[in-house]
Enzyme design. Sequence first.
Site, PDB file in Angstrom:
ATOM      1  N   LYS A   9      29.261  34.137  11.292  1.00 55.00           N
ATOM      2  CA  LYS A   9      29.496  35.207  12.258  1.00 55.00           C
ATOM      3  C   LYS A   9      30.104  34.675  13.563  1.00 55.00           C
ATOM      4  O   LYS A   9      30.139  33.463  13.790  1.00 55.00           O
ATOM      5  CB  LYS A   9      28.178  35.938  12.523  1.00 55.00           C
ATOM      6  N   PHE A  57      20.887  49.979  14.471  1.00 52.45           N
ATOM      7  CA  PHE A  57      21.584  48.774  14.919  1.00 52.45           C
ATOM      8  C   PHE A  57      23.068  48.749  14.550  1.00 52.45           C
ATOM      9  O   PHE A  57      23.782  47.815  14.911  1.00 52.45           O
ATOM     10  CB  PHE A  57      20.904  47.523  14.347  1.00 52.45           C
ATOM     11  N   ARG A  85      20.005  33.113   0.069  1.00 54.51           N
ATOM     12  CA  ARG A  85      19.114  33.856   0.967  1.00 54.51           C
ATOM     13  C   ARG A  85      17.979  32.947   1.451  1.00 54.51           C
ATOM     14  O   ARG A  85      17.569  33.024   2.606  1.00 54.51           O
ATOM     15  CB  ARG A  85      18.541  35.088   0.267  1.00 54.51           C
ATOM     16  N   THR A  91      16.250  37.279   8.578  1.00 62.42           N
ATOM     17  CA  THR A  91      17.197  37.848   9.541  1.00 62.42           C
ATOM     18  C   THR A  91      16.799  37.515  10.970  1.00 62.42           C
ATOM     19  O   THR A  91      17.638  37.177  11.800  1.00 62.42           O
ATOM     20  CB  THR A  91      17.277  39.384   9.361  1.00 62.42           C
ATOM     21  N   ARG A 102      19.249  29.832   9.940  1.00 62.92           N
ATOM     22  CA  ARG A 102      18.925  30.694  11.080  1.00 62.92           C
ATOM     23  C   ARG A 102      17.859  30.085  11.985  1.00 62.92           C
ATOM     24  O   ARG A 102      17.921  30.235  13.206  1.00 62.92           O
ATOM     25  CB  ARG A 102      18.513  32.075  10.597  1.00 62.92           C
ATOM     26  N   ASN A 112      22.571  36.250  14.575  1.00 62.78           N
ATOM     27  CA  ASN A 112      21.813  35.367  13.687  1.00 62.78           C
ATOM     28  C   ASN A 112      22.694  34.454  12.835  1.00 62.78           C
ATOM     29  O   ASN A 112      22.318  34.056  11.745  1.00 62.78           O
ATOM     30  CB  ASN A 112      20.846  36.180  12.826  1.00 62.78           C
ATOM     31  N   HIS A 115      25.809  35.750   7.538  1.00 59.17           N
ATOM     32  CA  HIS A 115      25.532  36.850   6.607  1.00 59.17           C
ATOM     33  C   HIS A 115      25.440  36.270   5.205  1.00 59.17           C
ATOM     34  O   HIS A 115      26.181  35.354   4.859  1.00 59.17           O
ATOM     35  CB  HIS A 115      26.680  37.872   6.652  1.00 59.17           C
TER      36      HIS A 115
END
Length: 140
Positions: A9, A57, A85, A91, A102, A112, A115
Amino acid sequence: MERTLTILKPDCVRKQLIGAVTNMIERAGFRIVAMKKTRLTKETAGAFYAVHKERPFYGELVEFMSSGPCVPMILEKENAVADFRTLIGATDPAQADEGTIRKLYADSKGENIIHGSDSAENAAIESAFFFAAEEVVRVD
């Protein structure tokens, strides 16, 4: 072999963590079969996250994802979706396990770093959003 989509991100790019995060991904056994640096417009970010349109959000997410460059990648590995994951963590970085991407690098639930697709079906849909078939190259 299963595939998943990730996006480094805008906060990851801003913090100059592309190399560090990509290294963690490869060391965890994932093959990068497609990768590019791009910048989402508000429209493209909105389309990508349309599934969240009714969530509180959504607006903030679209703003954030269009705030700077990002790096989408298609990753390949046995059990790619679930393993990825686990690698990225919860998250909310405060809830993420030690050693996850993260936990190490994210500042907040909203920013965070990364993705990861939540299912093989969504991985295929999300991958097609960013990459044409000829852009996906597996090197043995």
